[in-house]
Design a protein around this motif. Structure first.
Motif, PDB file in Angstrom:
ATOM      1  N   GLY A   1       0.784  -1.215   0.000  1.00 43.73           N
ATOM      2  CA  GLY A   1       0.000   0.000   0.000  1.00 43.73           C
ATOM      3  C   GLY A   1       0.819   1.269   0.000  1.00 43.73           C
ATOM      4  N   LEU A   2       2.151   1.122   0.088  1.00 47.90           N
ATOM      5  CA  LEU A   2       3.035   2.293   0.144  1.00 47.90           C
ATOM      6  C   LEU A   2       4.296   2.137  -0.695  1.00 47.90           C
ATOM      7  CD1 LEU A   2       3.947   5.025   1.309  1.00 47.90           C
ATOM      8  CD2 LEU A   2       4.774   3.793   3.333  1.00 47.90           C
ATOM      9  N   HIS A   3       4.980   1.015  -0.570  1.00 52.66           N
ATOM     10  CA  HIS A   3       6.287   0.841  -1.215  1.00 52.66           C
ATOM     11  C   HIS A   3       6.142   0.171  -2.585  1.00 52.66           C
ATOM     12  CE1 HIS A   3       7.243   1.140   3.113  1.00 52.66           C
ATOM     13  NE2 HIS A   3       8.273   1.856   2.657  1.00 52.66           N
ATOM     14  N   PRO A   4       6.781   0.729  -3.602  1.00 55.71           N
ATOM     15  CA  PRO A   4       6.647   0.174  -4.950  1.00 55.71           C
ATOM     16  C   PRO A   4       7.216  -1.236  -5.092  1.00 55.71           C
ATOM     17  CG  PRO A   4       7.421   2.440  -5.050  1.00 55.71           C
ATOM     18  CD  PRO A   4       7.489   2.022  -3.614  1.00 55.71           C
ATOM     19  N   THR A   5       6.541  -2.016  -5.908  1.00 56.64           N
ATOM     20  CA  THR A   5       7.056  -3.288  -6.391  1.00 56.64           C
ATOM     21  C   THR A   5       8.033  -3.016  -7.537  1.00 56.64           C
ATOM     22  OG1 THR A   5       5.253  -3.405  -7.987  1.00 56.64           O
ATOM     23  CG2 THR A   5       4.885  -4.450  -5.832  1.00 56.64           C
ATOM     24  N   ARG A   6       8.532  -4.083  -8.144  1.00 56.91           N
ATOM     25  CA  ARG A   6       9.403  -3.902  -9.306  1.00 56.91           C
ATOM     26  C   ARG A   6       8.662  -3.157 -10.421  1.00 56.91           C
ATOM     27  NH1 ARG A   6      12.213  -9.223 -11.690  1.00 56.91           N
ATOM     28  NH2 ARG A   6      12.597  -9.423  -9.440  1.00 56.91           N
ATOM     29  N   MET A   7       7.415  -3.527 -10.655  1.00 56.62           N
ATOM     30  CA  MET A   7       6.625  -2.822 -11.661  1.00 56.62           C
ATOM     31  C   MET A   7       6.405  -1.371 -11.250  1.00 56.62           C
ATOM     32  SD  MET A   7       2.802  -3.671 -13.142  1.00 56.62           S
ATOM     33  CE  MET A   7       1.927  -3.031 -11.722  1.00 56.62           C
ATOM     34  N   GLY A   8       6.138  -1.144  -9.973  1.00 51.91           N
ATOM     35  CA  GLY A   8       5.949   0.214  -9.481  1.00 51.91           C
ATOM     36  C   GLY A   8       7.187   1.067  -9.663  1.00 51.91           C
ATOM     37  N   MET A   9       8.353   0.471  -9.475  1.00 57.26           N
ATOM     38  CA  MET A   9       9.607   1.203  -9.662  1.00 57.26           C
ATOM     39  C   MET A   9       9.777   1.625 -11.116  1.00 57.26           C
ATOM     40  SD  MET A   9      11.378   1.675  -6.869  1.00 57.26           S
ATOM     41  CE  MET A   9      11.725   1.021  -5.224  1.00 57.26           C
ATOM     42  N   GLU A  10       9.394   0.759 -12.038  1.00 58.41           N
ATOM     43  CA  GLU A  10       9.479   1.097 -13.462  1.00 58.41           C
ATOM     44  C   GLU A  10       8.585   2.291 -13.782  1.00 58.41           C
ATOM     45  OE1 GLU A  10      11.174  -0.128 -16.036  1.00 58.41           O
ATOM     46  OE2 GLU A  10      12.079  -1.985 -15.264  1.00 58.41           O
ATOM     47  N   VAL A  11       7.365   2.261 -13.254  1.00 53.25           N
ATOM     48  CA  VAL A  11       6.436   3.368 -13.487  1.00 53.25           C
ATOM     49  C   VAL A  11       6.956   4.643 -12.838  1.00 53.25           C
ATOM     50  CG1 VAL A  11       4.113   4.226 -13.024  1.00 53.25           C
ATOM     51  CG2 VAL A  11       4.447   1.847 -13.723  1.00 53.25           C
ATOM     52  N   LEU A  12       7.457   4.529 -11.611  1.00 51.85           N
ATOM     53  CA  LEU A  12       7.988   5.688 -10.910  1.00 51.85           C
ATOM     54  C   LEU A  12       9.154   6.308 -11.660  1.00 51.85           C
ATOM     55  CD1 LEU A  12       8.138   7.604  -8.515  1.00 51.85           C
ATOM     56  CD2 LEU A  12       9.263   5.791  -7.196  1.00 51.85           C
ATOM     57  N   ALA A  13      10.041   5.481 -12.203  1.00 57.05           N
ATOM     58  CA  ALA A  13      11.159   5.997 -12.994  1.00 57.05           C
ATOM     59  C   ALA A  13      10.650   6.766 -14.208  1.00 57.05           C
ATOM     60  CB  ALA A  13      12.063   4.847 -13.440  1.00 57.05           C
ATOM     61  N   SER A  14       9.604   6.260 -14.855  1.00 52.59           N
ATOM     62  CA  SER A  14       9.030   6.947 -16.014  1.00 52.59           C
ATOM     63  C   SER A  14       8.413   8.279 -15.617  1.00 52.59           C
ATOM     64  CB  SER A  14       7.971   6.065 -16.675  1.00 52.59           C
ATOM     65  OG  SER A  14       8.553   4.887 -17.205  1.00 52.59           O
ATOM     66  N   LEU A  15       7.732   8.311 -14.471  1.00 50.85           N
ATOM     67  CA  LEU A  15       7.132   9.555 -13.996  1.00 50.85           C
ATOM     68  C   LEU A  15       8.210  10.581 -13.655  1.00 50.85           C
ATOM     69  CD1 LEU A  15       4.352   8.103 -11.653  1.00 50.85           C
ATOM     70  CD2 LEU A  15       4.043   9.092 -13.923  1.00 50.85           C
ATOM     71  N   MET A  16       9.284  10.123 -13.047  1.00 49.60           N
ATOM     72  CA  MET A  16      10.385  11.029 -12.715  1.00 49.60           C
ATOM     73  C   MET A  16      11.024  11.577 -13.986  1.00 49.60           C
ATOM     74  SD  MET A  16      10.975  11.508  -9.439  1.00 49.60           S
ATOM     75  CE  MET A  16      10.792  10.770  -7.810  1.00 49.60           C
ATOM     76  N   GLN A  17      11.261  10.717 -14.949  1.00 47.99           N
ATOM     77  CA  GLN A  17      11.884  11.155 -16.199  1.00 47.99           C
ATOM     78  C   GLN A  17      11.011  12.177 -16.905  1.00 47.99           C
ATOM     79  OE1 GLN A  17      12.960   7.996 -18.867  1.00 47.99           O
ATOM     80  NE2 GLN A  17      13.870   9.378 -20.372  1.00 47.99           N
ATOM     81  N   ALA A  18       9.705  11.913 -16.928  1.00 49.18           N
ATOM     82  CA  ALA A  18       8.787  12.865 -17.561  1.00 49.18           C
ATOM     83  C   ALA A  18       8.776  14.182 -16.803  1.00 49.18           C
ATOM     84  CB  ALA A  18       7.377  12.266 -17.601  1.00 49.18           C
ATOM     85  N   GLY A  19       8.820  14.114 -15.465  1.00 54.93           N
ATOM     86  CA  GLY A  19       8.826  15.326 -14.650  1.00 54.93           C
ATOM     87  C   GLY A  19      10.090  16.141 -14.826  1.00 54.93           C
ATOM     88  N   LEU A  20      11.207  15.481 -15.036  1.00 53.03           N
ATOM     89  CA  LEU A  20      12.471  16.189 -15.261  1.00 53.03           C
ATOM     90  C   LEU A  20      12.522  16.786 -16.669  1.00 53.03           C
ATOM     91  CD1 LEU A  20      14.985  13.652 -13.653  1.00 53.03           C
ATOM     92  CD2 LEU A  20      14.294  15.868 -12.722  1.00 53.03           C
ATOM     93  N   ASN A  21      11.684  16.267 -17.566  1.00 54.50           N
ATOM     94  CA  ASN A  21      11.581  16.812 -18.908  1.00 54.50           C
ATOM     95  C   ASN A  21      12.908  16.733 -19.645  1.00 54.50           C
ATOM     96  OD1 ASN A  21       9.850  17.887 -20.845  1.00 54.50           O
ATOM     97  ND2 ASN A  21      10.522  19.987 -20.451  1.00 54.50           N
ATOM     98  N   LEU A  22      13.548  15.573 -19.509  1.00 52.64           N
ATOM     99  CA  LEU A  22      14.882  15.397 -20.078  1.00 52.64           C
ATOM    100  C   LEU A  22      14.823  14.631 -21.394  1.00 52.64           C
ATOM    101  CD1 LEU A  22      16.832  14.496 -16.843  1.00 52.64           C
ATOM    102  CD2 LEU A  22      17.063  16.580 -18.159  1.00 52.64           C
ATOM    103  N   VAL A  23      15.705  15.014 -22.292  1.00 50.07           N
ATOM    104  CA  VAL A  23      15.862  14.302 -23.567  1.00 50.07           C
ATOM    105  C   VAL A  23      17.332  13.997 -23.755  1.00 50.07           C
ATOM    106  CG1 VAL A  23      13.863  15.342 -24.659  1.00 50.07           C
ATOM    107  CG2 VAL A  23      16.058  16.486 -24.821  1.00 50.07           C
ATOM    108  N   MET A  24      17.603  12.981 -24.559  1.00 48.86           N
ATOM    109  CA  MET A  24      18.987  12.615 -24.848  1.00 48.86           C
ATOM    110  C   MET A  24      19.474  13.328 -26.114  1.00 48.86           C
ATOM    111  SD  MET A  24      19.814  10.665 -22.394  1.00 48.86           S
ATOM    112  CE  MET A  24      21.419  10.229 -23.038  1.00 48.86           C
ATOM    113  N   ASP A  25      20.661  13.901 -26.017  1.00 51.49           N
ATOM    114  CA  ASP A  25      21.324  14.473 -27.179  1.00 51.49           C
ATOM    115  C   ASP A  25      22.578  13.651 -27.483  1.00 51.49           C
ATOM    116  OD1 ASP A  25      19.531  16.498 -27.442  1.00 51.49           O
ATOM    117  OD2 ASP A  25      20.774  18.030 -26.499  1.00 51.49           O
ATOM    118  N   TYR A  26      22.776  13.307 -28.725  1.00 53.82           N
ATOM    119  CA  TYR A  26      23.975  12.560 -29.091  1.00 53.82           C
ATOM    120  C   TYR A  26      24.808  13.432 -30.017  1.00 53.82           C
ATOM    121  CZ  TYR A  26      21.623   8.534 -27.150  1.00 53.82           C
ATOM    122  OH  TYR A  26      20.981   7.660 -26.301  1.00 53.82           O
ATOM    123  N   GLN A  27      26.087  13.587 -29.661  1.00 57.82           N
ATOM    124  CA  GLN A  27      26.984  14.428 -30.462  1.00 57.82           C
ATOM    125  C   GLN A  27      28.242  13.651 -30.792  1.00 57.82           C
ATOM    126  OE1 GLN A  27      27.701  18.078 -28.416  1.00 57.82           O
ATOM    127  NE2 GLN A  27      25.553  18.689 -28.376  1.00 57.82           N
TER     128      GLN A  27
END
Length: 230
Positions: free
Chosen positions: A204-230
């Protein structure tokens, strides 16, 4: 040789490193200070390897290097509860190691939902405002992202704690405070719907492995980061 660089969508802002100030959801043995209490790994929880934590997944997906993980199980923003006073997000002991291009602040659920001595809304609001102001003044070289807590399913969203406030009030308090500071940024994790039985949380509080994957996606979207390759 191809050099990989991480840059923010906002013009002129680059990010390569990050730190975390958080609670049990972001702990893992061997990756936080030795004196900090842990939740992960834990018997019966399928997050058994550090590679399955949200922050390790985020690092792998974006190229951000984690410098400091200042996570402490049961810790609060406010100086309340039965943990050592040094476990507060406001404490010098937890603030001083933080560094990097980005600092993610992910806490508050224990202030509201702890079984023992939860904070009043007034105490939490004052503590969170102090946290934002302190960190903006201190960590001037870092971009600060303050997160609303994930929805938890051990309590209904509209259920009041003993002091009469809800998870919805908790998230709204953080949103309102962060909005008052142009240099503070919000990652609104509380907007993501989580329901009992959807496999996201183990207790009811701590993420499972699946929850961690979703949380990582939410964090990435919140940071609004993109990859640049040079």
């Amino acid at each position: 040789m191809t050099e990989k660089k991480l840059s923010n969508i906002l013009p002129g802002i680059a990010a390569n490193t990050f730190s975390i100030l958080a609670d049990s959801i972001s702990t893992f043995a061997g990756y936080v200070p030795e004196e900090n209490e842990l939740f992960y790994p834990k018997d019966g929880v399928d997050v058994v390897d550090v590679s399955q934590t949200w922050w390790h997944i985020l690092s792998k997906r974006t190229g951000l290097s984690l410098l400091v993980n200042e996570s402490y199980s049961g810790s609060r923003v406010s100086r309340t509860g039965n943990r050592p006073i040094t476990s507060s997000f406001l404490d010098e002991k937890r603030q001083s190691p933080l560094c990097g291009d980005i600092i993610i602040i992910f806490g508050g659920t224990n202030d509201w939902g702890a079984k023992e001595q939860p904070a009043t809304k007034e105490i939490f609001t004052e503590a969170y405002r102090n946290l934002v102001e302190m960190m903006l003044k201190r960590h001037t070289k870092s971009k600060l992202y303050f997160c609303t807590p994930l929805q938890r399913t051990d309590h209904a969203l509209t259920e009041q704690n003993i002091h009469g406030w809800t998870q919805l009030d908790l998230a709204d308090s953080i949103r309102s405070i962060v909005a008052d500071y142009p240099k503070a940024h919000l990652i609104d994790l509380a907007l993501h719907p989580i329901t009992e039985g959807d496999g996201m949380l183990t207790d009811g509080l701590h993420p499972t492995r699946m929850g961690m994957e979703v949380l990582a996606s939410l964090m990435q979207a919140g940071l609004n980061l993109v990859m640049d390759y040079q």
